[in-house]
Write an enzyme that holds these catalytic residues in place. Sequence first.
Site, PDB file in Angstrom:
ATOM      1  N   LYS A  42      34.895  44.576 -20.911  1.00  9.58           N
ATOM      2  CA  LYS A  42      34.301  44.252 -19.606  1.00  9.58           C
ATOM      3  C   LYS A  42      35.275  43.346 -18.885  1.00  9.58           C
ATOM      4  O   LYS A  42      36.081  42.666 -19.520  1.00  9.58           O
ATOM      5  CB  LYS A  42      32.975  43.515 -19.814  1.00  9.58           C
ATOM      6  CG  LYS A  42      32.040  43.611 -18.640  1.00  9.58           C
ATOM      7  CD  LYS A  42      31.193  44.852 -18.731  1.00  9.58           C
ATOM      8  CE  LYS A  42      30.271  44.998 -17.549  1.00  9.58           C
ATOM      9  NZ  LYS A  42      29.237  46.012 -17.818  1.00  9.58           N
ATOM     10  N   ASP A 102      30.542  47.686 -11.807  1.00 10.42           N
ATOM     11  CA  ASP A 102      29.387  46.887 -12.233  1.00 10.42           C
ATOM     12  C   ASP A 102      28.938  46.191 -10.944  1.00 10.42           C
ATOM     13  O   ASP A 102      29.263  46.685  -9.845  1.00 10.42           O
ATOM     14  CB  ASP A 102      29.792  45.901 -13.345  1.00 10.42           C
ATOM     15  CG  ASP A 102      28.592  45.311 -14.092  1.00 10.42           C
ATOM     16  OD1 ASP A 102      28.083  45.959 -15.024  1.00 10.42           O
ATOM     17  OD2 ASP A 102      28.136  44.205 -13.733  1.00 10.42           O
TER      18      ASP A 102
HETATM   19  N1  GLU Z   1      28.974  48.464 -15.972  1.00  9.56           N
HETATM   20  C1  GLU Z   1      28.233  49.523 -16.558  1.00  9.56           C
HETATM   21  C2  GLU Z   1      27.479  49.036 -17.777  1.00  9.56           C
HETATM   22  O1  GLU Z   1      26.983  47.947 -17.774  1.00  9.56           O
HETATM   23  C3  GLU Z   1      29.024  50.787 -16.781  1.00  9.56           C
HETATM   24  C4  GLU Z   1      30.298  50.690 -17.525  1.00  9.56           C
HETATM   25  C5  GLU Z   1      31.139  51.963 -17.484  1.00  9.56           C
HETATM   26  O2  GLU Z   1      30.744  52.945 -16.876  1.00  9.56           O
HETATM   27  O3  GLU Z   1      32.212  51.903 -18.088  1.00  9.56           O
HETATM   28  O4  GLU Z   1      27.287  49.746 -18.737  1.00  9.56           O
END
Ligand code: GLU
Length: 447
Positions: free
Chosen positions: A128, A168
Amino acid sequence: MTLDSASAALFDAVVRRNPAEAEFHQAVFEVLEAIQPAVRRDPSLRDAALLERVCEPERQALFRVVWTDDAGRAHVNRGFRVGFSSALGPYKGGLRFHRDVTLGTVKFLAFEQIFKNALTGLGLGAGKGGSDFDPAGRSDAEVMRFCQSFMTELHRHLGPYTDVPAGDIGVGAREIGYLFGQYKRLTNRFDAGTLTGKPTLLGGSPARPEATGYGTVYFLDAVLGAAGTGLDGLTAAVSGSGNVAFHAIAKLRELGARPVTCSDSTGSVHDPAGIDLDVLHEVKNVRRARLTAYAERVPSAQYVAGETPWEVPCDVALPCATQNELDEQAALALTKNGVLAVAEGANMPCTPAAVRVFREAGIALAPGKAANAGGVATSAFEMQQNAARERWSFAETDRRLKETMTAIHTACLTTADDHDVPGDYVAGAAIAGFRTVAEAMSGLGLV
Ligand code: GLU
């Protein structure tokens, strides 16, 4: 439930080594607690420091991002990327742009992603990233310059087989487009599989914007189905008004439920007639305005400043805004009003005290790790398409999304059953995710 002494010692070490990262501590505690039935039954899950390793990020990048606003003034922000686990595949997870983002926030989100991504069964590691850049009120040109500066540092850490970011909070197709443009320029390669959530013309999946919200509702539908009911005719309280909330509201309506709330950081809207998606789209996505504008447009709606949606009587609740948005008092209000099930569209939206209230009341709680996994699952579909130079239709992607959410639901339920905690989705999700990643880590040896 509490921690056995070895897990308690590990948790103390995590707190000591990651000072002042309360959200990360919370996420770790929740997982260590939820997997207790599994580690008690199968001591091999403690072998080779598996638990210690899963709590320690493989790598962390922390960097300065300098950019200029439209008036030519210079600004300094902080950029982050935490690669938590690559046991199952390349680091995978979104980027969050929000003023409150700290290393602890990113670490908690990356940690959650380990179990979520494992549950999808799609060969994804976990990461992340993000920045404390606040996109509110910034022009397109300012957002673009920020994204370019951010990517100038980040690009050296990325690649379709290394680390694949997505969106996100505060990062949607516009930002991913700018980030990809700069990545392409710096690397001299059209490596579409390095970022997901791209605009469709650049190789994005047509259903990626819908996937997290739709997936959360598919999961909730499966939870209700397992209890012998369905969504048709139910009243839903939803929080948030961004990408996840918007598409959750859309799918709830499609399946016959009546979503009557949404919210932003300053208050919430209650619309007993059901949230009007056209107006919500116009207010949030076109005008990028606050929700007060929704209530001004829709006569049946009321805007309550400073309030969350959880006092409104409802059958199902979907927190789709942000972490720790649903506290003990809110959980008690929902319980008193007879809520049947709660599905987390956001990551860790329920506080530990709220989780306890739902557990003690026997209310089904679908944790974000499972319920909102549809977003990252569809990102994996996007990576597959990019690698194969294919384009799937919306309908085909949606079909696979639904299939994936149903499979995750079954895995959570059977895992909870197997560990004598029937119906406990929090335990089922954490145990199923952990077992998968632990097996992969064992296979890889001590790395
Ligand atoms: N940010 C999203 C999550 O919390 C998606 C992450 C992604 O698609 O890589 O899962």
